[in-house]
Write an enzyme that holds these catalytic residues in place. Structure first.
Site, PDB file in Angstrom:
ATOM      1  CG  PHE A 240      -0.524  -0.195   2.388  1.00 16.88           C
ATOM      2  CD1 PHE A 240       0.969   0.282   3.125  1.00 16.88           C
ATOM      3  CD2 PHE A 240      -1.325  -0.826   3.688  1.00 16.88           C
ATOM      4  CE1 PHE A 240       0.780   0.365   4.340  1.00 16.88           C
ATOM      5  CE2 PHE A 240      -1.071  -1.464   4.893  1.00 16.88           C
ATOM      6  CZ  PHE A 240      -0.227  -0.457   4.957  1.00 16.88           C
ATOM      7  CG  HIS A 257      -2.053   1.194  15.395  1.00 16.94           C
ATOM      8  ND1 HIS A 257      -2.224   0.843  16.472  1.00 16.94           N
ATOM      9  CD2 HIS A 257      -2.844   0.401  15.099  1.00 16.94           C
ATOM     10  CE1 HIS A 257      -2.017  -0.241  16.524  1.00 16.94           C
ATOM     11  NE2 HIS A 257      -2.347  -0.457  15.355  1.00 16.94           N
TER      12      HIS A 257
END
Length: 347
Positions: A240, A257
Site C-alpha cells: 500500500f 497507528h
C-alpha cells in the site's frame, strides 16, 4: 532521619499497605502474562471449555506436569479464570474461556502472538526510552514487520491475532453503522478479510476489494468464502505504500497507528492518487482522550513505542494527519468498543 520521615518532611505520604500490594502486583505483571501464555499454548482453556476435569486428567491431555499445572491454575483462579471443585477438579470461567480456541471472541491467538513476538523486545524498553528506537528493531536487527514477514508461522500469528482483536475488542463496533455512499469498497491492509466481511455482509448492494501484502492477504479467500462474499469481494496483493486499487470508499482498519507520520502520509498519498475527489475514507482507530482518564489506547501506545515507529493519536492529530494528505475530517464516531470510526473526504 528515616526514609519515612524524609518522605513526610517533603510532603509525600508514606505508601499504604494496599498501595504497596498493588505496586507489587503491577511489578509481577510479567509473570501473569507468561502464565496466561502457557494456558493458551497448552490449550488448557480449550480443553476445559468441553467440561470440568480432574487436574491429573487435564495434565495428561495437555502434556503438562500435574503438580506444575495445579500450581499454575491455583495462581490464576483468584484472577477469575478458573474455579476449583471437589475431588481435585477444575473448570474454566466465562472470562477464562477467552483463552479457548473454540470461543467466538477468543483471544488465544493474540496471547500467542504477543508473547512469542512482543515479550522479548519489551526487555529493552529502557533502551527505547533512552534512544527513541523501537526495542523490537534493536532485538531483531530490522523493522518488526520486516522480521515478521520472513517466517510464514510468524505471519500466521499476526493474522490470527488481528482476527482475535476484530472478534473480541471490536465486538459490536459496527452495530448500527453504515459505510459512506459508494459502490466499491477497498479495505487497505485488510489482512484476512474479517473487517470487510463484517461491513459488506449486511450491505448486499456493494462490492469490495481486500488489499494487503500477498503473503498476508491469501487467508482472505477462505474468510470470504465462508461468509458467502467470494463473488462480491476481490482479493488483491500488493504494497500500500506503492499503490492501491481505485475505489469509492477506503477502509483503513487499525493501520495508521502502526506507522509514523511520514509513513502514514505516504500511505494516504497512495489512496489520494488512486481515488477521485470526493472519495470517502473510513479510519478505524483507538483515539487518545485528553487528560489522565484510563483508555486502552494509552496502553496500546506503549506497545507501539517498543515494537514499531507508530503511535496512538488524538483527534486533533488525526485531523492534521489527514489534512496534510488532502483529506477533510468529517466526523469521529465513538462506538461501544474502545475504537472509533473516523470519516473523511478526499478534497
Amino acid at each position: 532521619m528515616s526514609t519515612i520521615e524524609t518522605r513526610d518532611a517533603i510532603g509525600a505520604a508514606p505508601p499504604t499497605s494496599s498501595e504497596a500490594t498493588l505496586m507489587t502486583q503491577l511489578l509481577a505483571g510479567f509473570q501473569v502474562s507468561q502464565a496466561l501464555y502457557v494456558i493458551a499454548k497448552l490449550d488448557v482453556a480449550t480443553k476445559l471449555a468441553e467440561g470440568s476435569r480432574p487436574i491429573g486428567r487435564l495434565a495428561e491431555e495437555t502434556g503438562a506436569d500435574e503438580d506444575a499445572l495445579r500450581r499454575l491454575l491455583r495462581t490464576l483462579a483468584p484472577l477469575g479464570l478458573f474455579r476449583h471443585g471437589e475431588h481435585d477438579t477444575v473448570e474454566v470461567t466465562s472470562f477464562g474461556e477467552l483463552l479457548s480456541a473454540s470461543h467466538p471472541a477468543s483471544l488465544r491467538d493474540a496471547a500467542l502472538y504477543w508473547m512469542e513476538t512482543h515479550y522479548q523486545p519489551f526487555n529493552d524498553l529502557l533502551g527505547t526510552v533512552r534512544t527513541g528506537k523501537p526495542a523490537a528493531e534493536i532485538l531483531y536487527g530490522k523493522p518488526f514487520f520486516e522480521w515478521l514477514a520472513e517466517d510464514s508461522e510468524r505471519a500466521a500469528l499476526l493474522t490470527g491475532a488481528m482476527a482475535n482483536v476484530t472478534g473480541g475488542l471490536r465486538a459490536g463496533m459496527f452495530d448500527g453503522y453504515t459505510l459512506p455512499e459508494g459502490r466499491l469498497v477497498a479495505d487497505v491492509g485488510g489482512a484476512d478479510g474479517t473487517v470487510m466481511a463484517e461491513l459488506l455482509g449486511r450491505d448486499t448492494d456493494r462490492h469490495g476489494v481486500v488489499f494487503d501484502l500477498p503473503h498476508v492477504v491469501s487467508d482472505a479467500h477462505e474468510t470470504l468464502r465462508a461468509r458467502g462474499l467470494a463473488d462480491r469481494v476481490e482479493v488483491v496483493g500488493g504494497d500500500f505504500f506503492d499503490a492501491v486499487p481505485t475505489a469509492d470508499v477506503y477502509v483503513l482498519s487499525y493501520i495508521l497507528h502502526d506507522w509514523d507520520d511520514a509513513s502514514c502520509g505516504k500511505l494516504l498519498g497512495s489512496i489520494a492518487r488512486a481515488a477521485n475527489p470526493g472519495a470517502r475514507l473510513v479510519v478505524i482507530e483507538a483515539v487518545l482522550p485528553a487528560g489522565d482518564a484510563p483508555h486502552l489506547a494509552k496502553m496500546i501506545d506503549l506497545t507501539m513505542l517498543a515494537m514499531l515507529t507508530g503511535r496512538e493519536r488524538t483527534a486533533d492529530e488525526y485531523e492534521t494527519l489527514l489534512g496534510d494528505a488532502g483529506f477533510t475530517l468529517d466526523r469521529i464516531l465513538p462506538t461501544p468498543s474502545p475504537f472509533s470510526v473516523i470519516e473523511a473526504t478526499l478534497r
